[in-house]
Design an enzyme around this catalytic site. Structure first.
Site, PDB file in Angstrom:
ATOM      1  N   ASP A 193      -1.043  -1.784  -0.990  1.00  0.00           N
ATOM      2  CA  ASP A 193      -1.348  -2.157   0.384  1.00  0.00           C
ATOM      3  C   ASP A 193      -0.396  -3.253   0.867  1.00  0.00           C
ATOM      4  O   ASP A 193       0.039  -4.106   0.100  1.00  0.00           O
ATOM      5  CB  ASP A 193      -2.789  -2.666   0.471  1.00  0.00           C
ATOM      6  N   GLU A 205       2.706   1.298   1.268  1.00  0.00           N
ATOM      7  CA  GLU A 205       2.353   1.230   2.681  1.00  0.00           C
ATOM      8  C   GLU A 205       3.394   0.341   3.360  1.00  0.00           C
ATOM      9  O   GLU A 205       3.274  -0.881   3.365  1.00  0.00           O
ATOM     10  CB  GLU A 205       0.948   0.653   2.879  1.00  0.00           C
TER      11      GLU A 205
END
Length: 711
Positions: free
Chosen positions: A353, A414
């Site tokens: 993330d 990401e």
């Protein structure tokens, strides 16, 4: 920074470190120095770990030593903690009535390592009982006594007295510890990665927190039926604030206790493996919750324990703490965290993330990336320490892979910036990720649906966004993820059908124009994204069948309601609702790749982007994809260019009655039972060697495969 690329042996050797990246993208040549510097920085840390710890893998096994542990042979309990800048450390808990004087840790060295071994009780039992509460008490250099949760604790649960989480000593009997039964699944060579993004807590139709066990028994069979081969589990790492969606992690080695026990999660992953499904952890190493009493923040009374100090250590938008990736013990903590989830829970890889925030000192805030390579290599903007950490993480995965019979662990970034070499192997001069998320695609779809009439859809722009990715670096395409499902936004289904989803989804009522359009475009959008947008595909749970509501976790603003913190899987079980059609189509789409190997094949050849007709045609791995986005025009005997001559048949038709369509294409002759066939002729068309004629109804996508080649 720019390094010489002259003719010395050392320089030639350094240049070989990035040859693969330069071969793929010669425009990187002016930045060779920066790319080489990344490789040399990786080597420096790797050699240091090898010298100090024996190997990188050993260095990342600290979770076996640090924190509170039980020795089942001796019934002793031992604890090791890295706590610099304190003068006293004690282990306190239910086991000693929270007495700071009875169990003091001793300093092991001058670098902040403390240790204690606790003998068994007179009854030869562990002195610290299983699942009992404990904390670490410290006296800071200023003389203040503070109490904190262990950074390495394996379980934390909410207090019954306040909103804080309490650390618990997880040490079940061996008979109560889950034993894995199944091997990690390996994908077939042609099987692309098809990801089902899921959150255990919302994976129930009921307005409550779902459990690992519910997910195992109720949701895994649904995912398996659809044909997804990978699950990306969100919000696994413990987070005190449920509404953070798991992105404000407080306890990195503890799994969320809201959903069940560590043994329950092990069972979930093992059952997924039995079904041939891999499980990825949505790992949050980009930042940490700023919670003090039940998080890492201010752990030893300072603001720089594992983090940067001062303003550099705070993320102004996320209101969280930022790791110092140049710190030896921070690297130990984070790399051990990766290995912990692979070793203990058998995760098969990670979705990292917030990678954009990690890669840049400006964290991507108020920065518009233009694609200028200087944006990716300017040392004032780029956080090379974070890049080194990410490379070390991938080096670690490679070493563990060798230990596990060359099992391929998956990593996904990401990243919205488009950092070059992010998804190239380290051996080719890259950072090491396998895939990056194609984050521009969902933005495109929302803009199109929200702002353009159907007649204004630009076929060329659509194709460009779907195919605009770096050569040699794989991407995961998706129409929408959890981001688009959150309150304040709308899912594609809701943008298309809005409030009529509540009133007009019954099969007992005729199609309304809104529902007819919504169901047709929902299927087409997903199929063209799936087949043209990348080398992998992701779907957020529920969106595959057009889940009718947004996602909103219980919070003060909604009266702590769970009404929208759930997924209504019951909708696909109701035979009188049209959600079953979208569900069936999504499954057919996944199985199309399983059978024909679309995702891992070379990028599609797009032969037609007709703006007036709203038709897109492309070929990928032997399949012919035809999309007619026109809202009203159907085309009889539409000429399609195709490279391979032969007899073609339909393998997927979005207008099929079984997918909630109108059945306007008669795929099978009712009298003979023979399938509809399309014959090519040798007329060159749209820069393809052959052509065929096909009926394509409005708002319909069909996929053809050559069943009989003609020489």
């Amino acid at each position: 920074m720019s390094l010489s690329t002259g003719s010395t042996g050392s320089e030639r050797s350094n240049q070989s470190l990035i040859k693969g990246a330069l071969d793929l993208d010669p425009w990187l040549e002016p930045f060779s120095g920066q790319l080489i510097h990344r490789q040399l920085n990786l080597r420096k840390w790797y050699d240091e770990f090898k010298q100090n710890e024996g190997s990188l893998t050993n260095f990342a096994s600290a979770y076996e030593k640090y924190g509170l542990h039980a020795n089942w042979d001796t019934k002793e309990v031992f604890i090791n903690e890295y706590i610099p800048n304190v003068v006293e450390v004690s282990l306190v808990g239910d086991f000693n009535n929270w007495d700071t004087n009875t169990h003091k840790l001793k300093p092991v060295n001058d670098f902040g390592l403390w240790s204690l071994t606790i003998k068994p009780t007179e009854n030869n039992e562990f002195a610290v009982p299983h699942d009992s509460r404990y904390k670490i008490s410290m006296v800071t250099a200023s003389g203040e006594r503070i109490y904190r949760l262990c950074p390495w604790l394996k379980r934390a649960t909410p207090s019954t007295e306040n909103n804080l989480y309490e650390g618990r000593f997880w040490n079940p009997q061996p008979t109560e510890t889950y034993k894995f039964k199944h091997e990690r699944p390996r994908l077939e060579s042609k099987d692309g990665i098809k990801i089902y993004e899921a959150h255990v807590g919302i994976s129930t139709p009921e307005p409550k927190v779902g459990s690992y066990k519910n997910f195992t028994t109720k949701v895994l069979p649904v995912i398996h039926k659809l044909g997804y081969n990978t699950i990306q589990l969100m919000a696994v790492m413990e987070h005190a604030y449920y509404a953070s969606f798991g992105y404000q992690v407080t306890n990195f080695f503890a799994i969320s206790s809201r959903f069940g026990t560590p043994e329950d999660l092990k069972e979930l992953i093992d059952e997924a493996h039995r079904l041939g499904i891999r499980v990825l952890l949505d790992v949050v190493h980009s930042h940490s919750s700023k919670n003090v009493e039940d998080g890492l923040n201010m752990f030893n009374g300072t603001d720089h324990y594992l983090f940067h100090g001062g303003t550099k250590g705070s993320h102004e938008l996320w209101d969280s703490r930022l790791f110092n990736y140049s710190n030896y013990e921070t690297l130990r903590f984070l790399l051990s965290n990766l290995r912990f989830y692979i070793d203990v829970f058998k995760f098969d890889g990670f979705r990292f993330d917030g990678v954009t925030s990690m890669l840049y000192k400006h964290h991507g805030l108020s920065f518009g990336f233009s694609g200028d390579y200087n944006e990716y290599f300017n040392s004032e903007w780029v956080d090379n320490d974070a890049i080194t950490y990410l490379m070390l993480g991938h080096k670690l995965l490679d070493e563990i892979s060798v230990r596990e019979n060359n099992y391929k662990f998956v990593s996904i970034a990401e990243d919205v910036s488009g950092m070059p070499t992010l998804c190239l192997p380290i051996g080719q001069g890259g950072i090491g990720f396998d895939y990056r998320l194609s984050m521009a695609i969902p933005d495109m779809w929302i803009k199109i649906i929200k702002h353009l009439s159907d007649e204004e859809w630009d076929m060329g722009s659509l194709v460009h966004t779907l195919t605009n990715r770096r050569h040699g670096e794989r991407c995961i395409s998706y129409c929408e993820s959890h981001d688009q499902a959150l309150v304040g936004d709308k899912t594609i289904a809701f943008w298309l059908m809005d409030k009529e989803m509540y009133t007009n989804m019954s099969t007992l009522t005729p199609f309304t124009p809104v529902i007819d359009r919504g169901i047709a475009l929902h299927k087409m959008i997903r199929l063209i994204t799936f087949s043209l947008g990348g080398e992998g595909y992701l779907n957020f749970e529920g969106n595959e069948f057009g889940h009718p509501e947004w996602l909103d976790f219980p919070r003060k603003g909604n009266g702590e309601s769970y009404a929208y913190a759930r997924r209504q899987f019951n909708l696909i079980e109701d035979d009188l609702l049209r959600y079953k059609f979208l569900f069936a189509f999504d499954g057919a789409m996944q199985h199309l790749d399983t059978k024909y190997g679309i995702l891992l094949s070379s990028q599609a050849y797009v032969s037609l982007k007709n703006e007036n007709d709203k038709v897109i045609v492309f070929e990928r791995n032997g399949l012919l994809f035809i999309f007619n986005f026109h809202p009203t025009n159907s085309y009889a005997d539409y000429k399609i260019g195709v490279e391979t001559p032969g007899v073609y048949q339909i393998v997927l038709n979005s207008d099929s009655l079984s997918f909630g369509g109108h059945g306007r294409i008669e795929e099978t002759n009712k009298e003979t039972g023979e399938k509809l066939q399309f014959f090519t002729n040798n007329e060159r068309w749209n820069d393809r060697s052959n052509a065929l004629f096909c009926y394509i109804p409005s708002r319909t996508a069909i996929v053809l495969q050559v069943k009989e080649k003609v020489v």
